[in-house]
Design a protein around this motif. Structure first.
Motif, PDB file in Angstrom:
ATOM      1  N   LEU A  86       0.830  -1.211   0.000  1.00 10.10           N
ATOM      2  CA  LEU A  86       0.000   0.000   0.000  1.00 10.10           C
ATOM      3  C   LEU A  86       0.863   1.259   0.000  1.00 10.10           C
ATOM      4  O   LEU A  86       0.669   2.165  -0.815  1.00 10.10           O
ATOM      5  N   PHE A  87       1.841   1.335   0.911  1.00 10.20           N
ATOM      6  CA  PHE A  87       2.656   2.546   1.030  1.00 10.20           C
ATOM      7  C   PHE A  87       3.714   2.643  -0.061  1.00 10.20           C
ATOM      8  O   PHE A  87       4.129   3.735  -0.439  1.00 10.20           O
ATOM      9  N   GLY A  88       4.163   1.485  -0.572  1.00  8.53           N
ATOM     10  CA  GLY A  88       5.167   1.500  -1.629  1.00  8.53           C
ATOM     11  C   GLY A  88       4.549   1.785  -2.986  1.00  8.53           C
ATOM     12  O   GLY A  88       4.924   2.738  -3.668  1.00  8.53           O
ATOM     13  N   ASN A  89       3.581   0.970  -3.374  1.00  5.70           N
ATOM     14  CA  ASN A  89       3.043   1.051  -4.729  1.00  5.70           C
ATOM     15  C   ASN A  89       1.650   1.659  -4.804  1.00  5.70           C
ATOM     16  O   ASN A  89       1.096   1.794  -5.886  1.00  5.70           O
ATOM     17  N   GLY A  90       1.072   1.980  -3.646  1.00 10.13           N
ATOM     18  CA  GLY A  90      -0.259   2.581  -3.657  1.00 10.13           C
ATOM     19  C   GLY A  90      -1.331   1.623  -4.120  1.00 10.13           C
ATOM     20  O   GLY A  90      -2.306   2.030  -4.749  1.00 10.13           O
ATOM     21  N   ARG A  91      -1.134   0.342  -3.837  1.00 15.29           N
ATOM     22  CA  ARG A  91      -2.065  -0.684  -4.317  1.00 15.29           C
ATOM     23  C   ARG A  91      -2.632  -1.503  -3.172  1.00 15.29           C
ATOM     24  O   ARG A  91      -1.983  -1.692  -2.146  1.00 15.29           O
ATOM     25  N   ILE A  92      -3.850  -2.022  -3.383  1.00 14.91           N
ATOM     26  CA  ILE A  92      -4.444  -2.964  -2.449  1.00 14.91           C
ATOM     27  C   ILE A  92      -3.836  -4.339  -2.705  1.00 14.91           C
ATOM     28  O   ILE A  92      -3.804  -4.787  -3.840  1.00 14.91           O
ATOM     29  N   MET A  93      -3.341  -4.991  -1.642  1.00 17.60           N
ATOM     30  CA  MET A  93      -2.780  -6.323  -1.810  1.00 17.60           C
ATOM     31  C   MET A  93      -3.912  -7.363  -1.760  1.00 17.60           C
ATOM     32  O   MET A  93      -4.239  -7.895  -0.715  1.00 17.60           O
ATOM     33  N   GLY A  94      -4.488  -7.624  -2.913  1.00 20.69           N
ATOM     34  CA  GLY A  94      -5.523  -8.645  -3.017  1.00 20.69           C
ATOM     35  C   GLY A  94      -5.057  -9.729  -3.974  1.00 20.69           C
ATOM     36  O   GLY A  94      -4.795  -9.457  -5.146  1.00 20.69           O
ATOM     37  N   ALA A  95      -4.926 -10.953  -3.471  1.00 20.07           N
ATOM     38  CA  ALA A  95      -4.346 -12.029  -4.285  1.00 20.07           C
ATOM     39  C   ALA A  95      -5.178 -12.291  -5.534  1.00 20.07           C
ATOM     40  O   ALA A  95      -4.636 -12.429  -6.633  1.00 20.07           O
ATOM     41  N   SER A  96      -6.518 -12.343  -5.396  1.00 20.16           N
ATOM     42  CA  SER A  96      -7.346 -12.660  -6.564  1.00 20.16           C
ATOM     43  C   SER A  96      -7.316 -11.529  -7.582  1.00 20.16           C
ATOM     44  O   SER A  96      -7.368 -11.766  -8.789  1.00 20.16           O
ATOM     45  N   GLY A  97      -7.213 -10.291  -7.113  1.00 20.37           N
ATOM     46  CA  GLY A  97      -7.163  -9.155  -8.031  1.00 20.37           C
ATOM     47  C   GLY A  97      -5.851  -9.099  -8.798  1.00 20.37           C
ATOM     48  O   GLY A  97      -5.824  -8.847 -10.000  1.00 20.37           O
ATOM     49  N   ILE A  98      -4.742  -9.347  -8.076  1.00 16.70           N
ATOM     50  CA  ILE A  98      -3.422  -9.295  -8.703  1.00 16.70           C
ATOM     51  C   ILE A  98      -3.303 -10.374  -9.777  1.00 16.70           C
ATOM     52  O   ILE A  98      -2.864 -10.115 -10.897  1.00 16.70           O
ATOM     53  N   LEU A  99      -3.741 -11.578  -9.453  1.00 19.10           N
ATOM     54  CA  LEU A  99      -3.684 -12.683 -10.419  1.00 19.10           C
ATOM     55  C   LEU A  99      -4.745 -12.516 -11.509  1.00 19.10           C
ATOM     56  O   LEU A  99      -4.462 -12.675 -12.695  1.00 19.10           O
ATOM     57  N   GLY A 100      -5.959 -12.161 -11.088  1.00 18.49           N
ATOM     58  CA  GLY A 100      -7.070 -12.057 -12.035  1.00 18.49           C
ATOM     59  C   GLY A 100      -6.823 -11.021 -13.116  1.00 18.49           C
ATOM     60  O   GLY A 100      -7.166 -11.231 -14.275  1.00 18.49           O
TER      61      GLY A 100
END
Lengths: 142, 142
Positions: free
Chosen positions: B24-38
């Motif tokens: 979150l603080f590094g890349n400004g992203r939500i760490m969601g496994a299904s979203g990242i893979l999907g």
């Protein structure tokens, strides 16, 4: 820089899943076995994971991420049929297998062929999702 | 072992939460496994494929590196192929339709006190509990 952060966060996520027992499907189905021999371990995993993030969200106010302009804003999507039915489907699959997407990937390196089979089925489900969504949830589309 | 299982769970959970905070603080992203893979699977994240892939490389590699330090790493995966394939399809479909899984809705959503995250978690836990009740205690296949 973004690549290094992603690699590190992924590795830390994978380590946490492995150490906590989330990669052991017996522990996961044991935690879902509320009406049987309930295993409370995963309550500690979820609680432990929420704690740092609860603090992190409070620190986002008035700040920006290291490599992006702003933090993600909360989804303005409503609580709709997609959220409810999708979550029910996911929960059913989770109960059957003891694997959710994070641990499904974290076990690929050492779990063996059955884990790859599960992963392939999960990818197929992800590929089919837009079609299913279009067919059954079109009226909800935003 | 039960007495220390919750400690490992808590420790692993804290690592998972820290990984989400770093992402979150590094890349400004939500760490969601299904979203990242999907996003990789359905091609909806063309520009971010590299950092998503880096995250997954870390996620798969870290447990393999930790493996030698742990005596017991059996994943107790279900050997019933029909159950595994059905589970994988449901997890893939459900997480994409609901737009999140245990990490995105559970860890990142609940810690933000997001209504969607909290409700999604209630529904997938409910479905998981009922599935284990039916498929373990009535049908005996989980």
């Amino acid at each position: 820089m973004r690549l290094l952060i992603a690699l590190f966060a992924g590795a830390l996520f994978g380590s946490g899943l492995f150490i906590s027992g989330m990669t052991d499907t017996a522990k996961v189905t044991g935690w879902l076995d509320i009406f049987g021999n309930w295993d409370p371990t995963l309550a500690f995993v979820l609680g432990g994971a929420i704690l740092p993030m609860f603090v992190a969200w409070r620190f986002t106010k008035g700040r920006a991420p290291l490599t992006a302009e702003r933090f993600p804003t909360p989804s303005d999507a409503p609580v709709d049929r997609r959220l409810v039915i999708g979550s029910l489907m996911f929960g059913a699959g989770w109960g059957l297998s003891g694997l959710c997407p994070g641990p499904a990937m974290a076990t690929l390196g050492y779990g063996g062929a059955l884990h790859w089979l599960f992963f392939a089925a999960m990818l197929a489900g992800m590929l089919l999702a837009p079609m299913v969504q279009h067919r059954f949830f079109e009226r909800d589309a935003d | 072992m039960i007495e220390i299982d919750w400690l490992w769970g808590l420790f692993g959970g804290l690592l998972i939460g820290c990984a989400a905070a770093i992402y979150l603080f590094g890349n400004g992203r939500i760490m969601g496994a299904s979203g990242i893979l999907g996003g990789l699977v359905d091609g909806s994240a063309k520009r971010e494929w590299a950092e998503r892939s880096a995250f997954i490389v870390g996620l798969v590699a870290a447990p393999m590196l930790l493996l030698p330090a742990f005596a017991e790493a059996d994943t107790h995966i279900n050997t019933n192929i029909a159950v595994l394939v059905a589970g994988g399809l449901l997890v893939g479909l459900g997480t994409r339709i609901a737009n999140g899984c245990t990490s995105g809705h559970g860890v990142c959503g609940i810690s933000r006190l997001s209504l969607r995250g909290i409700l999604a978690t209630v529904f997938y836990l409910l479905a998981g509990g009922i599935t284990v009740l039916v498929f373990r205690h009535m049908l005996g296949v989980v």
